[in-house]
Design a protein around this motif. Structure first.
Motif, PDB file in Angstrom:
ATOM      1  N   UNK A  33      39.051  40.460  32.269  1.00 20.24           N
ATOM      2  CA  UNK A  33      40.201  40.162  33.124  1.00 20.24           C
ATOM      3  C   UNK A  33      39.893  40.652  34.532  1.00 20.24           C
ATOM      4  N   UNK A  34      40.002  39.765  35.462  1.00 22.16           N
ATOM      5  CA  UNK A  34      39.669  40.015  36.865  1.00 22.16           C
ATOM      6  C   UNK A  34      40.946  40.390  37.619  1.00 22.16           C
ATOM      7  N   UNK A  45      40.443  37.141  61.000  1.00 18.79           N
ATOM      8  CA  UNK A  45      39.581  38.140  60.376  1.00 18.79           C
ATOM      9  C   UNK A  45      40.384  39.134  59.560  1.00 18.79           C
ATOM     10  N   UNK A  46      41.607  38.729  59.161  1.00 17.24           N
ATOM     11  CA  UNK A  46      42.466  39.563  58.327  1.00 17.24           C
ATOM     12  C   UNK A  46      42.793  38.834  57.025  1.00 17.24           C
ATOM     13  N   UNK A  47      43.141  39.615  55.996  1.00 21.47           N
ATOM     14  CA  UNK A  47      43.455  39.055  54.683  1.00 21.47           C
ATOM     15  C   UNK A  47      44.960  39.054  54.440  1.00 21.47           C
ATOM     16  N   UNK A  48      45.396  38.157  53.568  1.00 29.82           N
ATOM     17  CA  UNK A  48      46.768  38.193  53.105  1.00 29.82           C
ATOM     18  C   UNK A  48      46.972  39.442  52.235  1.00 29.82           C
ATOM     19  N   UNK A  49      48.216  39.932  52.122  1.00 27.75           N
ATOM     20  CA  UNK A  49      48.458  41.057  51.218  1.00 27.75           C
ATOM     21  C   UNK A  49      47.974  40.733  49.807  1.00 27.75           C
ATOM     22  N   UNK A  50      47.313  41.680  49.192  1.00 25.78           N
ATOM     23  CA  UNK A  50      46.728  41.458  47.872  1.00 25.78           C
ATOM     24  C   UNK A  50      47.804  41.491  46.783  1.00 25.78           C
ATOM     25  N   UNK A  51      47.741  40.520  45.893  1.00 22.61           N
ATOM     26  CA  UNK A  51      48.620  40.474  44.731  1.00 22.61           C
ATOM     27  C   UNK A  51      47.746  40.405  43.480  1.00 22.61           C
ATOM     28  N   UNK A  52      47.891  41.376  42.619  1.00 19.03           N
ATOM     29  CA  UNK A  52      47.006  41.510  41.474  1.00 19.03           C
ATOM     30  C   UNK A  52      47.334  40.474  40.391  1.00 19.03           C
ATOM     31  N   UNK A  53      46.333  40.087  39.637  1.00 17.96           N
ATOM     32  CA  UNK A  53      46.488  39.237  38.470  1.00 17.96           C
ATOM     33  C   UNK A  53      47.433  39.933  37.484  1.00 17.96           C
ATOM     34  N   UNK A  54      48.559  39.314  37.092  1.00 13.50           N
ATOM     35  CA  UNK A  54      49.489  39.985  36.176  1.00 13.50           C
ATOM     36  C   UNK A  54      48.872  40.341  34.831  1.00 13.50           C
ATOM     37  N   UNK A  55      47.900  39.555  34.353  1.00 13.62           N
ATOM     38  CA  UNK A  55      47.240  39.899  33.095  1.00 13.62           C
ATOM     39  C   UNK A  55      46.461  41.208  33.225  1.00 13.62           C
ATOM     40  N   UNK A 127      35.576  35.183  27.453  1.00 11.06           N
ATOM     41  CA  UNK A 127      36.552  34.418  28.230  1.00 11.06           C
ATOM     42  C   UNK A 127      36.870  35.157  29.524  1.00 11.06           C
ATOM     43  N   UNK A 128      36.805  34.430  30.610  1.00 11.59           N
ATOM     44  CA  UNK A 128      37.246  34.950  31.910  1.00 11.59           C
ATOM     45  C   UNK A 128      38.735  34.676  32.054  1.00 11.59           C
ATOM     46  N   UNK A 129      39.506  35.703  32.434  1.00 12.12           N
ATOM     47  CA  UNK A 129      40.948  35.556  32.651  1.00 12.12           C
ATOM     48  C   UNK A 129      41.225  35.901  34.106  1.00 12.12           C
ATOM     49  N   UNK A 130      41.550  34.910  34.891  1.00  6.21           N
ATOM     50  CA  UNK A 130      41.809  35.171  36.294  1.00  6.21           C
ATOM     51  C   UNK A 130      41.867  33.919  37.127  1.00  6.21           C
ATOM     52  N   UNK A 131      41.948  34.124  38.426  1.00  3.34           N
ATOM     53  CA  UNK A 131      42.182  33.034  39.370  1.00  3.34           C
ATOM     54  C   UNK A 131      40.903  32.409  39.901  1.00  3.34           C
ATOM     55  N   UNK A 132      39.845  33.195  40.014  1.00  4.75           N
ATOM     56  CA  UNK A 132      38.666  32.756  40.758  1.00  4.75           C
ATOM     57  C   UNK A 132      37.639  32.133  39.811  1.00  4.75           C
ATOM     58  N   UNK A 133      37.873  30.880  39.478  1.00  5.46           N
ATOM     59  CA  UNK A 133      37.035  30.185  38.511  1.00  5.46           C
ATOM     60  C   UNK A 133      35.621  29.963  39.033  1.00  5.46           C
TER      61      UNK A 133
END
Length: 440
Positions: A33-34, A45-55, A127-133
């Motif tokens: 799980x990522x 050069x800035x990132x959006x606020x980080x939101x973690x994978x709920x899993x 199995x990969x569980x996450x957003x970044x396929x």
């Protein structure tokens, strides 16, 4: 601390049991799980606020650190690959040392692109569980968010462990402090923005810490269901406030709404009637009851409120059949609550993800499950003066059932929503919000 450690140990054992069952069933070696990655803002050069994978945060309360990984096989200690880079530009997260860390094996990752060295050597059966396929493909995972695994986890995530319930009680306690401060700011004459600042100060949570953006609507803004603007200027005439605001604790959400009249008047009485309606609906909740039936019962009771308040005439069934109650109450009664505000599994009827959609006449209902012990839900009936919906109603035969003069008198107040967070137990219903002190 010992109490939390034991609750977490039991929680982790439950998750491991679930993981072992579905991994065995699907003939998988395990799942990884990522936590997720930062998203760069376009042309910046800035990132959006980080939101973690709920899993990810279901297993460990790490909610603010990207590039972390969990390696789970269902029968040994989960392994947390914790990202701690060498970085003099930013605050680097410390390796966790808390009540939960003795139950997890922790390895440190210093370079995000070198995680392969810490993952299992052959990932074809993982199995990969996450957003970044795309990352999963590069790493060589044979499975990416497999449907059978996702459906299984979503279905069982609707039943909260005692640890999760304890986290959500704490989230409610924090949110209640904010609601009390917001109410005081409203009656003191604060603007929507002033009320927001009072809420944040009382909860000690920043806007990016909250589980969702607060809705704070004064006067007619209370009729906008997802009103996300916060006016800096206080209105000249002060009629009402609707505040839909939550808090987070260890990754779990509270989601609470209250409505206030600035003066003791007919709108205040209408709020009291809606509060009584909401408590009656909660009083009906029992294991095995369909959430759809609760929603339909809410329309029945709302018809009574409309008649009693003089907003409508006729009889309850005519108001429901004619779409009058839908025009005043267009959204669903509530939703599952947990790691996400609108938590998963509300439509899933079994582990395979069999989907039971909302009734055609009530498309915005977010839950069609039967009530079961361990579920956590919101109960949030509403009554609003929404011009577009009422304009459509005027073009139907049911228009004669509406007291349009009364509607016009109520329009400056916007609308009402009363929302509590409840846990279904074998012994009855626990109203976390009220038991944490927000009784009005």
């Amino acid at each position: 601390m010992e109490h939390w450690s034991e609750l977490y140990r039991e929680h982790l054992a439950r998750l491991n049991e679930r993981a072992h069952e579905i991994l065995t069933r699907e003939k998988l070696a395990g799942m990884v799980i990522h936590s997720g990655q930062l998203h760069r803002q376009f042309l910046d050069d800035m990132d959006y606020p980080f939101k973690v994978n709920p899993h990810f945060k279901a297993w460990v309360p790490v909610v603010d650190n990207p590039n972390c990984w969990l390696v789970i096989n269902g029968h040994t200690k989960p392994r947390l690959i914790f990202y701690k880079p060498k970085d003099f530009w930013h605050k680097v997260a410390d390796v966790p040392q808390d009540y939960w860390t003795s139950h997890i094996d922790i390895q440190v990752l210093t370079k995000a692109d070198q995680v392969a060295a810490l993952l299992p050597p052959d990932l074809q059966d993982w199995a990969y569980i996450g957003e970044h396929l795309d990352v999963a493909s590069v790493l060589g995972f044979g499975w990416r968010n497999p449907d059978a695994v996702m459906h299984f986890m979503h279905f069982h995530r609707t039943v909260k462990t005692p640890y999760e319930q304890a986290c959500m009680r704490q989230a409610n306690r924090i949110a209640v402090k904010g609601h009390v401060a917001a109410r005081e700011a409203f009656f003191a004459g604060g603007s929507e923005y002033d009320i927001q600042l009072a809420y944040l100060a009382a909860t000690s949570q920043g806007e990016n810490d909250l589980p969702y953006g607060n809705i704070i609507g004064l006067n007619q803004h209370a009729a906008i269901l997802h009103y996300m603007v916060q006016e800096r200027k206080s209105p000249t005439l002060r009629h009402s406030m609707l505040i839909d605001a939550g808090a987070a604790y260890m990754g779990y959400a509270a989601d609470i709404t209250r409505t206030y009249a600035f003066e003791k008047n007919e709108f205040h009485d209408l709020i009291q009637a809606m509060d009584a309606l909401q408590q009656e609906i909660i009083g009906m909740m029992t294991i095995g009851l369909s959430y759809v039936d609760l929603h339909l019962a809410t329309h029945q009771k709302l018809a009574g409120v409309l008649l009693q308040s003089g907003l409508a005439t006729g009889d309850e069934q005519a108001l429901i059949a004619g779409g009058v109650t839908k025009a005043f109450f267009p959204h669903g009664l509530g939703h599952m609550l947990g790691l996400q505000v609108h938590d998963v599994g509300g439509f899933a009827q079994d582990e395979r993800g069999t989907h039971l959609a909302a009734p055609e006449q009530h498309p915005f209902l977010r839950c069609t499950r039967q009530l079961a012990a361990g579920q956590v839900l919101t109960i949030e009936p509403g009554l609003y003066i929404i011009d577009s919906l009422l304009a459509d109603l005027r073009n139907t035969g049911a228009a004669q059932l509406v007291n349009w003069q009364k509607v016009e008198a109520t329009r400056p107040f916007g609308g009402i929503r009363i929302e509590d967070n409840v846990i279904v137990h074998e012994s009855g219903i626990e109203n976390m919000t009220r038991e944490c002190g927000l009784v009005e």
